[in-house]
Scaffold this motif. Structure first.
Motif, PDB file in Angstrom:
ATOM      1  N   ILE A  85       0.881  -1.177   0.000  1.00  0.00           N
ATOM      2  CA  ILE A  85       0.000   0.000   0.000  1.00  0.00           C
ATOM      3  C   ILE A  85       0.912   1.218   0.000  1.00  0.00           C
ATOM      4  N   PRO A  86       0.681   2.189  -0.894  1.00  0.00           N
ATOM      5  CA  PRO A  86       1.582   3.351  -0.949  1.00  0.00           C
ATOM      6  C   PRO A  86       1.528   4.184   0.326  1.00  0.00           C
ATOM      7  N   ASP A  87       2.653   4.754   0.687  1.00  0.00           N
ATOM      8  CA  ASP A  87       2.756   5.548   1.911  1.00  0.00           C
ATOM      9  C   ASP A  87       1.857   6.791   1.862  1.00  0.00           C
ATOM     10  N   VAL A  88       1.523   7.227   0.639  1.00  0.00           N
ATOM     11  CA  VAL A  88       0.699   8.440   0.493  1.00  0.00           C
ATOM     12  C   VAL A  88      -0.727   8.235   0.989  1.00  0.00           C
ATOM     13  N   VAL A  89      -1.075   7.013   1.378  1.00  0.00           N
ATOM     14  CA  VAL A  89      -2.402   6.797   1.961  1.00  0.00           C
ATOM     15  C   VAL A  89      -2.584   7.689   3.189  1.00  0.00           C
ATOM     16  N   GLY A  90      -1.477   8.076   3.789  1.00  0.00           N
ATOM     17  CA  GLY A  90      -1.511   8.964   4.950  1.00  0.00           C
ATOM     18  C   GLY A  90      -2.040  10.357   4.635  1.00  0.00           C
ATOM     19  N   LYS A  91      -2.162  10.679   3.341  1.00  0.00           N
ATOM     20  CA  LYS A  91      -2.682  11.995   2.958  1.00  0.00           C
ATOM     21  C   LYS A  91      -4.208  12.016   2.873  1.00  0.00           C
ATOM     22  N   LEU A  92      -4.823  10.856   3.093  1.00  0.00           N
ATOM     23  CA  LEU A  92      -6.286  10.789   3.075  1.00  0.00           C
ATOM     24  C   LEU A  92      -6.808  11.189   4.460  1.00  0.00           C
ATOM     25  N   LYS A  93      -6.753  12.463   4.739  1.00  0.00           N
ATOM     26  CA  LYS A  93      -6.980  12.984   6.103  1.00  0.00           C
ATOM     27  C   LYS A  93      -8.399  12.784   6.621  1.00  0.00           C
ATOM     28  N   SER A  94      -9.349  12.491   5.737  1.00  0.00           N
ATOM     29  CA  SER A  94     -10.744  12.295   6.180  1.00  0.00           C
ATOM     30  C   SER A  94     -11.073  10.833   6.440  1.00  0.00           C
ATOM     31  N   LEU A  95     -10.109   9.941   6.192  1.00  0.00           N
ATOM     32  CA  LEU A  95     -10.379   8.505   6.244  1.00  0.00           C
ATOM     33  C   LEU A  95     -10.747   8.045   7.657  1.00  0.00           C
ATOM     34  N   LYS A  96     -11.887   7.337   7.746  1.00  0.00           N
ATOM     35  CA  LYS A  96     -12.360   6.808   9.030  1.00  0.00           C
ATOM     36  C   LYS A  96     -12.288   5.285   9.090  1.00  0.00           C
ATOM     37  N   VAL A  97     -12.486   4.638   7.945  1.00  0.00           N
ATOM     38  CA  VAL A  97     -12.478   3.174   7.887  1.00  0.00           C
ATOM     39  C   VAL A  97     -11.480   2.717   6.837  1.00  0.00           C
ATOM     40  N   LEU A  98     -10.539   1.863   7.242  1.00  0.00           N
ATOM     41  CA  LEU A  98      -9.559   1.296   6.314  1.00  0.00           C
ATOM     42  C   LEU A  98      -9.555  -0.216   6.479  1.00  0.00           C
ATOM     43  N   ASP A  99      -9.974  -0.918   5.434  1.00  0.00           N
ATOM     44  CA  ASP A  99     -10.043  -2.379   5.452  1.00  0.00           C
ATOM     45  C   ASP A  99      -9.108  -2.930   4.383  1.00  0.00           C
ATOM     46  N   LEU A 100      -8.010  -3.536   4.837  1.00  0.00           N
ATOM     47  CA  LEU A 100      -7.015  -4.144   3.937  1.00  0.00           C
ATOM     48  C   LEU A 100      -6.938  -5.649   4.181  1.00  0.00           C
ATOM     49  N   SER A 101      -7.993  -6.223   4.706  1.00  0.00           N
ATOM     50  CA  SER A 101      -7.982  -7.631   5.103  1.00  0.00           C
ATOM     51  C   SER A 101      -7.912  -8.575   3.902  1.00  0.00           C
ATOM     52  N   VAL A 102      -7.378  -9.754   4.152  1.00  0.00           N
ATOM     53  CA  VAL A 102      -7.269 -10.841   3.165  1.00  0.00           C
ATOM     54  C   VAL A 102      -6.525 -10.380   1.907  1.00  0.00           C
ATOM     55  N   ASN A 103      -5.264 -10.008   2.108  1.00  0.00           N
ATOM     56  CA  ASN A 103      -4.368  -9.657   1.011  1.00  0.00           C
ATOM     57  C   ASN A 103      -3.019 -10.342   1.246  1.00  0.00           C
ATOM     58  N   ASN A 104      -1.971  -9.865   0.596  1.00  0.00           N
ATOM     59  CA  ASN A 104      -0.626 -10.451   0.753  1.00  0.00           C
ATOM     60  C   ASN A 104       0.350  -9.436   1.343  1.00  0.00           C
ATOM     61  N   LEU A 105      -0.125  -8.585   2.224  1.00  0.00           N
ATOM     62  CA  LEU A 105       0.709  -7.525   2.788  1.00  0.00           C
ATOM     63  C   LEU A 105       1.710  -8.079   3.798  1.00  0.00           C
ATOM     64  N   ARG A 106       2.975  -7.674   3.654  1.00  0.00           N
ATOM     65  CA  ARG A 106       4.017  -8.049   4.617  1.00  0.00           C
ATOM     66  C   ARG A 106       4.380  -6.886   5.529  1.00  0.00           C
ATOM     67  N   VAL A 107       4.021  -5.696   5.102  1.00  0.00           N
ATOM     68  CA  VAL A 107       4.325  -4.499   5.892  1.00  0.00           C
ATOM     69  C   VAL A 107       3.256  -3.456   5.620  1.00  0.00           C
TER      70      VAL A 107
END
Length: 559
Positions: A85-107
């Motif tokens: 997931i790109p680090d720029v996700v941190g710029k989504l200042k209004s974000l309340k819900v983030l669901d990244l479940s069931v993927n292949n994320l290591r970090v």
């Protein structure tokens, strides 16, 4: 920019200035595969506040242009094959819900720690080994799910008093070897699940979490075998009492006080602590008694699936619709049905803005004839049997209601328009009216005006089909539906606790009969319902994992 014609959902969202977009399933996955990823057009929809891209195994990355969707409040990227997931996700200042479940994320990106409005984080079912430092900066977090990863521990700054809203922490099926005694700093914690980890000790300080009411440490090989046995078979309160006792025992082993003054202070502290514990226990008992349970039946597990097809023409009239089926609502005893109808009216008056924001309709499932279609009809061709009236066309019904509204205004000597006037005006000037139609072509709902007498609920109704429609947004429909289900759970609990006579609703449903001698269950089952477009592509399924998450602290939702 690649061809928009390949992405009709995005083209519609752009043309209609929509705030929600759902891309899901095999059809979308095929496009992602042939395109080499998501189309860049998706990042040029700045009005979006809800974006879901799920069940697409070909999706392995998200472009940095995601940062342009600055109005996003919910980002659902579950059940894909995302490796980063790109680090720029941190710029989504209004974000309340983030669901990244069931993927292949290591970090996880460090940028997540910059999401100050985030209240729900789900990264379960990945390959994470660590969580980023700085999560304590997300001070509005209330729910975290990191289950089914390879995480060995929480970051040092995680045990922070800044996370004073964190109530649910699920970290089961990981590799935790230690839980810090600083866990007590998470003062709002109500649910803690660390089952199936590698813990050998449970810190006694856990008993100092004042609101904790549900813990799960099953599947850990604890050094204290008595505690291990309790963990596998006892209630939360018993385990916390045992930990509390161990903590006191250790204080005693530290040696006596140097003088009687210190001993007196110690006695005073113990007395104050007992008083706090008593108050906390009483609160726990009250919360336990007030707890309401809603169990979600996944659409794939339902014996009979209800799907609503949405025609393309509704987008210019009343485009947003969510539906579900509720089982277990007991309307037979006493005034249970009346209480429910009064509650629905109150929701219409308050949250629904006298039906101008959204409209609720309820039906008896046994009287429905699926499949259902959400469609439009000309006012003269739309015919319905309104509640408590004979069959008439929409234009006739509107005329009748307009006359009634005018008469009501005269009686009350009002200069301003009534609530009835307001929602009648919603359809003013429309050449087509929205309606929900059954398999036989009968109109069973005409929002925001009325629903059909043919499918109306009665005391004998066992399963309810609920629909919420709106011209405002999909999230509005979901919020109203959330509130309706929470209210239904409250009413059902009230009915179960107050025994009333069960009897006829005055429409030939049989003689009165005494209420059951045993206490009825107040648990509700909410069955998911899909709405799809004319080609069968999913538009929305309700409830999803992000629904029913914030309306009531004493509501337990079981998936």
């Amino acid at each position: 920019m690649d061809d928009m014609e390949k992405w009709p959902e995005i083209e519609k969202a752009a043309a209609g200035k929509r705030r929600e977009l759902v891309l899901q399933g095999p059809t979308v996955d095929k496009r992602i595969s042939s395109n080499g990823g998501l189309t860049s057009a998706i990042y040029s929809l700045p009005l979006l506040n809800y974006l879901e891209v799920s069940q697409c195994p070909s999706l392995t990355e998200i472009h940095e242009d995601i940062q342009h969707l600055t109005n996003l409040q919910s980002l659902i990227l579950c059940r894909n094959k995302l490796a980063s997931i790109p680090d720029v996700v941190g710029k989504l200042k209004s974000l309340k819900v983030l669901d990244l479940s069931v993927n292949n994320l290591r970090v996880l990106p460090e940028g997540i720690t910059q999401l100050r409005e985030l209240n729900t984080l789900n990264v379960s079912c990945n390959s994470l080994e660590v969580l980023p430092e700085g999560l304590s900066q997300c001070t509005k977090l209330s729910t975290i799910n990191i289950s089914k990863n390879h995480i060995t521990g929480f970051p040092a700054d995680f045990y922070s008093e800044r996370l004073d809203l964190l109530s649910t922490l699920v970290a089961s099926d990981n590799s935790f070897e230690q839980l810090s005694g600083d866990i007590h700093k998470l003062a709002a914690l109500k649910v803690l699940d660390l089952s199936n980890n590698k813990l050998s000790e449970i810190p006694t300080e856990l008993s100092d979490c004042p609101k904790l009411k549900e813990i799960n440490f099953k599947g850990n090989k604890l050094n204290d075998k008595r505690l291990e046995k309790m963990v596998n078979g006892c209630q939360t309160k018993s385990i916390l009492d045992y930990l509390r006792g161990k903590g006191k025992g250790r204080q005693g082993e530290d040696g006596g006080d140097a003088d009687s003054g210190r001993s007196a202070d110690k006695g005073k502290r113990q007395q104050q602590r007992k008083k706090k514990e008593k108050v906390a226990d009483e609160k726990d008992e009250v919360e336990e008694l007030n707890k309401m349970v809603v169990r979600v039946l996944h659409v794939s597990d339902a014996p009979t699936e209800l799907t609503v097809k949405v025609s393309a023409e509704v987008k210019d009239v009343r485009p947003y619709l969510v539906c579900c089926v509720v089982k277990g609502m007991n309307l037979r005893p006493g005034n249970a049905l009346k209480r429910f109808l009064v509650a629905q009216t109150k929701l219409h008056d308050d949250l629904c803005g006298k039906r101008t924001t959204a409209t609720i309709a309820t039906h008896d499932v046994q009287l429905l004839k699926p499949p259902l279609v959400y469609d439009v009809k000309p006012p003269t061709q739309l015919k319905i049997v309104p509640l408590g009236r004979k069959e008439m066309s929409a234009i006739e019904l509107i005329r009748h209601l307009q006359l009634e509204a005018d008469e009501l205004r005269k009686q009350k000597k009002r200069q301003n328009v009534t609530g009835l006037h307001k929602y009648l005006q919603i359809l003013q000037g429309k050449s087509l009216y929205p309606c929900l139609v059954d398999a036989e072509g009968h109109v069973i709902s005409f929002p925001p005006i009325t629903n059909s007498d043919k499918t109306k609920i009665r005391k004998t109704t066992k399963e309810l089909f609920l629909e919420v429609t709106s011209a405002t947004s999909l999230q509005t429909c979901k919020d109203i539906m959330d509130a309706l289900i929470v209210k239904m759970a409250e009413l059902n609990k009230f009915t179960a606790e107050h025994r009333e006579e069960a009897g006829s609703d005055g429409e030939g449903d049989g003689p009165q009969e005494p209420a059951a001698s045993h206490e009825a269950s107040s648990e509700l089952i909410v069955q998911q319902v899909r709405t799809v477009d004319q080609d069968g592509n999913l538009k929305v399924v309700y409830p999803s994992k992000t629904d029913l998450s914030k309306d009531a602290s004493n509501l337990t939702v079981i998936w």
